[in-house]
Design a protein around this motif. Structure first.
Motif, PDB file in Angstrom:
ATOM      1  N   ALA A  98       1.092  -1.262  -0.031  1.00 44.45           N
ATOM      2  CA  ALA A  98       0.134  -0.037   0.009  1.00 44.45           C
ATOM      3  C   ALA A  98       0.721   1.332   0.105  1.00 44.45           C
ATOM      4  N   SER A  99       1.822   1.348   0.740  1.00 43.58           N
ATOM      5  CA  SER A  99       2.545   2.328   0.926  1.00 43.58           C
ATOM      6  C   SER A  99       3.257   2.991  -0.429  1.00 43.58           C
ATOM      7  N   ALA A 100       3.871   1.894  -1.139  1.00 48.79           N
ATOM      8  CA  ALA A 100       4.502   2.052  -2.379  1.00 48.79           C
ATOM      9  C   ALA A 100       3.945   2.712  -3.597  1.00 48.79           C
ATOM     10  N   VAL A 101       2.477   2.247  -3.707  1.00 50.46           N
ATOM     11  CA  VAL A 101       1.611   2.666  -4.574  1.00 50.46           C
ATOM     12  C   VAL A 101       0.985   4.012  -4.025  1.00 50.46           C
ATOM     13  N   ALA A 102       1.007   4.423  -2.632  1.00 49.44           N
ATOM     14  CA  ALA A 102       0.508   5.458  -2.217  1.00 49.44           C
ATOM     15  C   ALA A 102       1.466   6.728  -2.328  1.00 49.44           C
ATOM     16  N   VAL A 103       2.759   6.548  -2.640  1.00 47.83           N
ATOM     17  CA  VAL A 103       3.750   7.472  -3.269  1.00 47.83           C
ATOM     18  C   VAL A 103       3.236   7.879  -4.459  1.00 47.83           C
ATOM     19  N   CYS A 104       3.319   6.952  -5.313  1.00 48.79           N
ATOM     20  CA  CYS A 104       2.953   7.071  -6.775  1.00 48.79           C
ATOM     21  C   CYS A 104       1.855   8.070  -7.077  1.00 48.79           C
ATOM     22  N   LEU A 105       0.791   7.540  -6.273  1.00 48.62           N
ATOM     23  CA  LEU A 105      -0.524   8.281  -6.484  1.00 48.62           C
ATOM     24  C   LEU A 105      -0.721   9.385  -5.351  1.00 48.62           C
ATOM     25  N   ASP A 106       0.080   9.819  -4.734  1.00 48.50           N
ATOM     26  CA  ASP A 106      -0.017  11.041  -3.874  1.00 48.50           C
ATOM     27  C   ASP A 106       0.011  12.339  -4.646  1.00 48.50           C
ATOM     28  N   PRO A 107      -0.977  13.492  -4.244  1.00 48.53           N
ATOM     29  CA  PRO A 107      -1.143  14.412  -4.891  1.00 48.53           C
ATOM     30  C   PRO A 107       0.263  15.182  -5.320  1.00 48.53           C
ATOM     31  N   ARG A 108       1.211  15.006  -4.488  1.00 48.75           N
ATOM     32  CA  ARG A 108       2.511  15.516  -4.662  1.00 48.75           C
ATOM     33  C   ARG A 108       3.150  15.095  -5.753  1.00 48.75           C
ATOM     34  N   ALA A 109       2.921  13.892  -6.308  1.00 39.36           N
ATOM     35  CA  ALA A 109       3.569  13.350  -7.361  1.00 39.36           C
ATOM     36  C   ALA A 109       2.633  13.669  -8.781  1.00 39.36           C
ATOM     37  N   ASP A 110       1.713  14.363  -8.763  1.00 44.69           N
ATOM     38  CA  ASP A 110       1.355  14.817  -9.953  1.00 44.69           C
ATOM     39  C   ASP A 110       2.069  15.845 -10.557  1.00 44.69           C
ATOM     40  N   VAL A 111       1.564  16.049 -12.028  1.00 43.68           N
ATOM     41  CA  VAL A 111       2.503  16.771 -12.705  1.00 43.68           C
ATOM     42  C   VAL A 111       3.082  17.954 -12.296  1.00 43.68           C
ATOM     43  N   ASP A 112       2.359  18.821 -11.514  1.00 45.49           N
ATOM     44  CA  ASP A 112       2.519  20.094 -11.012  1.00 45.49           C
ATOM     45  C   ASP A 112       2.940  19.942  -9.658  1.00 45.49           C
ATOM     46  N   GLY A 113       3.154  18.762  -9.021  1.00 43.73           N
ATOM     47  CA  GLY A 113       3.370  18.493  -7.611  1.00 43.73           C
ATOM     48  C   GLY A 113       4.965  18.588  -7.493  1.00 43.73           C
ATOM     49  N   GLU A 114       5.394  18.663  -5.998  1.00 44.33           N
ATOM     50  CA  GLU A 114       6.675  18.956  -5.764  1.00 44.33           C
ATOM     51  C   GLU A 114       7.551  17.506  -5.782  1.00 44.33           C
ATOM     52  N   GLU A 150       8.941  15.130 -10.195  1.00 40.65           N
ATOM     53  CA  GLU A 150      10.142  15.104 -11.178  1.00 40.65           C
ATOM     54  C   GLU A 150      10.851  13.674 -10.680  1.00 40.65           C
ATOM     55  N   ALA A 151      11.163  13.755  -9.079  1.00 38.01           N
ATOM     56  CA  ALA A 151      11.868  12.492  -8.605  1.00 38.01           C
ATOM     57  C   ALA A 151      11.020  11.151  -8.888  1.00 38.01           C
ATOM     58  N   VAL A 152       9.524  11.052  -8.876  1.00 35.03           N
ATOM     59  CA  VAL A 152       8.845   9.680  -9.074  1.00 35.03           C
ATOM     60  C   VAL A 152       8.913   9.774 -10.771  1.00 35.03           C
ATOM     61  N   ARG A 153       8.869  10.693 -11.488  1.00 34.42           N
ATOM     62  CA  ARG A 153       8.914  10.551 -12.986  1.00 34.42           C
ATOM     63  C   ARG A 153      10.245   9.769 -13.398  1.00 34.42           C
ATOM     64  N   ALA A 154      11.206  10.544 -12.864  1.00 40.90           N
ATOM     65  CA  ALA A 154      12.587   9.935 -13.338  1.00 40.90           C
ATOM     66  C   ALA A 154      12.927   8.455 -12.866  1.00 40.90           C
ATOM     67  N   TRP A 155      12.289   8.170 -11.555  1.00 36.21           N
ATOM     68  CA  TRP A 155      12.598   6.781 -11.122  1.00 36.21           C
ATOM     69  C   TRP A 155      11.577   5.905 -12.051  1.00 36.21           C
ATOM     70  N   VAL A 156      10.516   6.045 -12.189  1.00 33.96           N
ATOM     71  CA  VAL A 156       9.527   5.364 -12.982  1.00 33.96           C
ATOM     72  C   VAL A 156       9.960   5.028 -14.493  1.00 33.96           C
ATOM     73  N   ALA A 157      10.500   6.085 -14.948  1.00 34.50           N
ATOM     74  CA  ALA A 157      11.143   5.987 -16.275  1.00 34.50           C
ATOM     75  C   ALA A 157      12.215   5.027 -16.534  1.00 34.50           C
ATOM     76  N   GLY A 158      12.943   4.805 -15.491  1.00 36.43           N
ATOM     77  CA  GLY A 158      13.974   3.737 -15.428  1.00 36.43           C
ATOM     78  C   GLY A 158      13.475   2.418 -15.025  1.00 36.43           C
ATOM     79  N   ARG A 159      14.263   1.476 -14.214  1.00 37.78           N
ATOM     80  CA  ARG A 159      13.965   0.398 -13.748  1.00 37.78           C
ATOM     81  C   ARG A 159      13.194   0.508 -12.367  1.00 37.78           C
TER      82      ARG A 159
END
Length: 226
Positions: free
Chosen positions: A44-60, A63-72
């Motif tokens: 639950a906690s792993a997916v919660a980070v990805c779906l947190d509003p702060r991970a949205d396109v304009d969120g703080e 970029e950190a989540v995008r760069a991670w998900v774009a790799g392995r």
């Protein structure tokens, strides 16, 4: 492109720098959590980070989540207790507690820049005895563990975290909202070998195949998300 779009595509680029999501498992010396509850909190906690509003396109966090998900999608699970656990609460991330078991998944970082509070935590020693889980909670998403493969609780925490992330893009907006209202509740279960063999051929499951860096052979299917 949203985080869910990136997870769904999984056409990751070659990485010049290795990134990972630290997952901190709270395992106190006295009264440790049950293995199943800890794994469910990890998923639950792993997916919660990805779906947190702060991970949205304009969120703080975007970029950190995008760069991670774009790799392995790498995760490193470590155990903490007492003041160690309290120290990581100040780091950006999401803590989920299930039946007294707590896991904090942190914002993915370059491995070379792992926070000091996390780097000093032990990776080994996170195993817990197999327990008998109860009934599947209403609204929980089912994650099935490969009964043929032995994995430590730490290794499996990362694997179920992969599974919950792969599951998220397959859900509708309504389903995602309902799941979020339940703190992304997951039910981790180990089927019989026959049940696993039947599940793996179904068309409605997401399969986690491990890269084989630790504990299992490359390409091993570790978890199925229904």
């Amino acid at each position: 492109m949203t985080i869910l779009d990136l997870i769904a595509s999984r056409n990751y680029a070659e990485e010049s720098e290795v990134r990972a999501m630290p997952m901190v498992l709270r395992i106190e010396r006295v009264d440790p959590p049950s293995r199943t509850a800890l794994l469910e909190a990890a998923a639950a906690s792993a997916v919660a980070v990805c779906l947190d509003p702060r991970a949205d396109v304009d969120g703080e966090w975007h970029e950190a989540v995008r760069a991670w998900v774009a790799g392995r999608i790498r995760k490193v699970a470590r155990r903490a207790r007492g003041v160690q656990w309290e120290a990581v609460q100040d780091l950006p991330g999401v803590t989920i507690t299930v039946d007294g078991a707590s896991v904090r998944s942190l914002l993915p970082v370059l491995v070379s820049e792992t926070p000091r509070e996390v780097a000093k935590l032990q990776i080994s020693g996170s195993d817990l005895p197999v327990d008998e889980p109860g009934a599947v909670p209403e609204g929980a998403r089912l994650l099935y563990v490969n009964p043929r493969v032995e994995m430590s609780a730490g290794k499996l925490a990362a694997q179920v975290g992969h599974a919950s992330m792969l599951l998220a893009p397959t859900l509708s907006e309504t389903e995602l909202k309902a799941w979020a209202a339940l703190d992304y509740r997951c039910a981790v279960r180990t089927p019989s070998v026959a049940e696993w063999d039947s599940l793996i051929h179904r068309g409605d499951v997401m399969a986690v195949r491990d890269a084989g860096f630790t504990e299992v052979e490359p390409g091993t299917t570790t978890v199925l998300a229904v």
